[in-house]
Design a protein around this motif. Sequence first.
Motif, short mmCIF file in Angstrom:
data_model
loop_
_atom_site.label_atom_id
_atom_site.label_comp_id
_atom_site.label_asym_id
_atom_site.label_seq_id
_atom_site.Cartn_x
_atom_site.Cartn_y
_atom_site.Cartn_z
N LEU A 158 21.67 -39.57 -11.57
CA LEU A 158 20.78 -38.74 -12.38
C LEU A 158 19.34 -38.80 -11.92
O LEU A 158 18.63 -37.80 -11.91
CB LEU A 158 20.86 -39.17 -13.86
CG LEU A 158 22.14 -38.82 -14.62
CD1 LEU A 158 22.08 -39.43 -16.02
CD2 LEU A 158 22.30 -37.31 -14.72
N LYS A 159 18.91 -39.99 -11.52
CA LYS A 159 17.50 -40.17 -11.16
C LYS A 159 17.09 -39.37 -9.94
O LYS A 159 15.90 -39.17 -9.69
CB LYS A 159 17.20 -41.66 -10.93
CG LYS A 159 17.90 -42.30 -9.76
CD LYS A 159 17.50 -43.76 -9.62
CE LYS A 159 18.13 -44.42 -8.41
NZ LYS A 159 19.59 -44.55 -8.53
N TYR A 161 17.70 -36.25 -9.51
CA TYR A 161 17.54 -34.84 -9.86
C TYR A 161 16.55 -34.71 -11.02
O TYR A 161 16.56 -35.54 -11.94
CB TYR A 161 18.88 -34.23 -10.27
CG TYR A 161 19.93 -34.35 -9.19
CD1 TYR A 161 20.03 -33.40 -8.19
CD2 TYR A 161 20.81 -35.43 -9.18
CE1 TYR A 161 21.00 -33.51 -7.19
CE2 TYR A 161 21.77 -35.56 -8.18
CZ TYR A 161 21.86 -34.60 -7.19
OH TYR A 161 22.81 -34.72 -6.21
N PRO A 162 15.68 -33.71 -10.98
CA PRO A 162 14.65 -33.56 -12.03
C PRO A 162 15.21 -33.58 -13.44
O PRO A 162 14.70 -34.27 -14.31
CB PRO A 162 14.00 -32.21 -11.69
CG PRO A 162 14.22 -32.05 -10.22
CD PRO A 162 15.55 -32.67 -9.94
N ARG A 163 16.28 -32.81 -13.68
CA ARG A 163 16.85 -32.76 -15.03
C ARG A 163 17.48 -34.10 -15.40
O ARG A 163 17.39 -34.55 -16.54
CB ARG A 163 17.87 -31.63 -15.13
CG ARG A 163 18.33 -31.35 -16.55
CD ARG A 163 19.11 -30.05 -16.63
NE ARG A 163 18.28 -28.90 -16.29
CZ ARG A 163 18.71 -27.65 -16.27
NH1 ARG A 163 19.98 -27.40 -16.56
NH2 ARG A 163 17.91 -26.66 -15.95
N GLY A 164 18.10 -34.75 -14.42
CA GLY A 164 18.69 -36.07 -14.67
C GLY A 164 17.63 -37.11 -14.96
O GLY A 164 17.79 -37.97 -15.84
N GLN A 166 14.85 -36.55 -16.35
CA GLN A 166 14.38 -36.29 -17.71
C GLN A 166 15.30 -36.94 -18.74
O GLN A 166 14.83 -37.49 -19.74
CB GLN A 166 14.31 -34.78 -17.96
CG GLN A 166 13.15 -34.08 -17.24
CD GLN A 166 13.14 -32.59 -17.53
OE1 GLN A 166 14.11 -32.04 -18.05
NE2 GLN A 166 12.04 -31.94 -17.19
N ILE A 167 16.59 -36.92 -18.48
CA ILE A 167 17.56 -37.55 -19.39
C ILE A 167 17.33 -39.06 -19.45
O ILE A 167 17.29 -39.65 -20.53
CB ILE A 167 19.00 -37.23 -18.96
CG1 ILE A 167 19.28 -35.74 -19.12
CG2 ILE A 167 20.01 -38.06 -19.76
CD1 ILE A 167 20.61 -35.30 -18.55
N SER A 169 14.61 -40.56 -18.76
CA SER A 169 13.31 -40.77 -19.40
C SER A 169 13.43 -40.71 -20.92
O SER A 169 12.74 -41.46 -21.63
CB SER A 169 12.31 -39.71 -18.92
OG SER A 169 11.06 -39.89 -19.55
#
Length: 202
Positions: A158-159, A161-164, A166-167, A169
């Motif tokens: 996840l880390k 990818y931008p959306r990942g 955000q999750i 975070s």
Amino acid sequence: LDFFKVEAILNADLGLVSKSGPGGIQRYLLAVRADLPAEQIRTLKHLRFCHVKNDSVGLLFLNHALLQQGLPEMDRFFASTETKSKGSQALSTVYFGGADVCLVTEEAYQTTVAMNPQIGRKVRILLTSPLLMGSVAVYRKAYPARMRQLILNGVNELKNYPRGAQILSMFQATELRQATEADLTETRRMYREYRQKKGRLL
């Protein structure tokens, strides 16, 4: 702490734990105003206390320390109690004189002092916890090992990818790993001692 309340009847294995952040494995610090003569926890009685809301593990550490000294738990020990949404806010409250004592994670303290070194000069550490686990995911025992590994790999991708990112975070985590029984040792010990001591005081 909910895990310890049901682990005897929970047919599950340990799953993932955060390497950092509020739900991860970390130390807690009891910080006081540097100008106070307090050298022991009992000398903090009737002072103003501030902590991060919904931090049950941090409060376990504090109440365990109080009971070990034969003192009442925090709600009857301090003159007042205030909650903040972040450790940096709790430290700033002590810094600006709104409280005398605060409970924060070591990570929050180090980050806050790095950004504002003056806080480090006006606040000192009175008590430090061992490494404690904030929360942990679990798997049902029959869940396949292959699927567990796929989940771990997928979560840590996840880390990248931008959306990942955000999750992660949202959960205030940077990376997850497989939890072990050793991770739980100090938290379990403290929880059991707290329950035993509290039971004797009822």
